[in-house]
Scaffold this motif. Structure first.
Motif: not given
Length: 287
Positions: A186-189, A192-194, A237-238, A265-267
């Protein structure tokens, strides 16, 4: 001559890496009211759900579809998983957007950003300190929710294995490991928002605009993922992978969806963070 000597001594002892230490930035952010309020809301949510189940009776997903919510009162582990399930789509987006979007823009809004840079704090160092602390607080928020939920759920429903909605169970030790994996995904996903929030925070002096913009764009991504006419394009889409962690709540977990979602998400996040650093390095800071 003495003035020149003093300036030379200051310059010779100057170390960019020692400016704005992470500890100092972390303490500053922890003392802010919005941090305490956000943590308070996440800590209270499990109590609200327990009260809701006590008033409304056993959870019922309705219809013929069996969901994780149907097993919310089976054990403390189930209750913790349900808290993550109901929060991952929107509630956990808010602390990420808040901690990463408010951090630079608020300094500009307070007219203290230029004084930090004049200290002098190198721009890259300033962004790095604020980004690390923002991500750290976001992760802390995501850990706080299931930890409190596990404690509250165990007190209310007892300690036991994680009951799978479709049948079967996962022993408590394995369930705890799966919950750690779920929180990590969840944190990694949410990176993108971050990334969106942090990039917008370097672009505006209005903290609310950065936070709201990140939340709004995340919602747009969720809406686009619901448009089935996009077909396979939704895989980029993430938001399409935000609930891939549900595959971990199975006797034999399936990791492919989580791996794809994490990679996407990381990309996106790396691109957005790079844009933030590049843009801020060239920005004319007047606030």
């Amino acid at each position: 001559m003495s003035t020149l000597t003093e300036r030379t001594e200051v310059a010779s002892g100057y170390r960019a890496g020692r400016t704005l230490p992470l500890r100092v930035e972390l303490i500053r952010q922890l003392k802010r009211r919005r941090t305490l309020v956000m943590f308070g809301i996440l800590a209270v949510l499990p109590f609200v759900l327990v009260a809701a189940f006590a008033i409304g009776g056993e959870p019922d997903g309705g219809g013929n579809r069996i969901t994780l919510i149907d097993t919310a009162t089976a054990s403390g582990a189930n209750f913790a998983a349900v808290n993550l399930f109901v929060s991952a789509g929107f509630l956990l987006v808010i602390p990420v957007a808040l901690f990463c979007g408010d951090t630079v823009a608020s300094e500009a809004g307070w007219s203290s950003l230029r004084y930090l840079l004049a200290a002098p704090v190198p721009r890259a160092r300033l962004l790095w300190s604020k980004l690390v602390v923002g991500l750290g607080l976001s992760l802390a928020a995501m850990i706080l929710l299931p930890v409190v939920a596990l404690a509250v759920g165990t007190a209310a429903y007892g300690w036991g294995p994680l009951q799978i909605p479709t049948g079967g169970s996962i022993d408590t030790g394995t369930a705890a490991q799966r919950l750690v994996v779920i929180v990590a995904f969840i944190f990694v996903s949410q990176l993108v928002t971050a990334g969106l929030a942090f990039w917008l925070s370097t672009k505006t002096d209005a903290a609310l605009g950065a936070v709201g913009g990140a939340v709004g764009l995340t919602i747009v991504g969720n809406v686009l993922d619901a448009v089935t006419a996009l077909g396979d394009w939704r895989h980029f889409l993430p938001a399409h992978w935000q609930f891939a962690w549900a595959d971990a709540v199975q006797p034999t977990p399936e990791w492919s969806g989580m791996i794809q979602g994490a990679a996407i998400s990381i990309t996106y996040a790396l691109v957005l963070f790079a844009l933030a650093f590049r843009g801020f390095a060239r920005k004319d800071v007047v606030s």
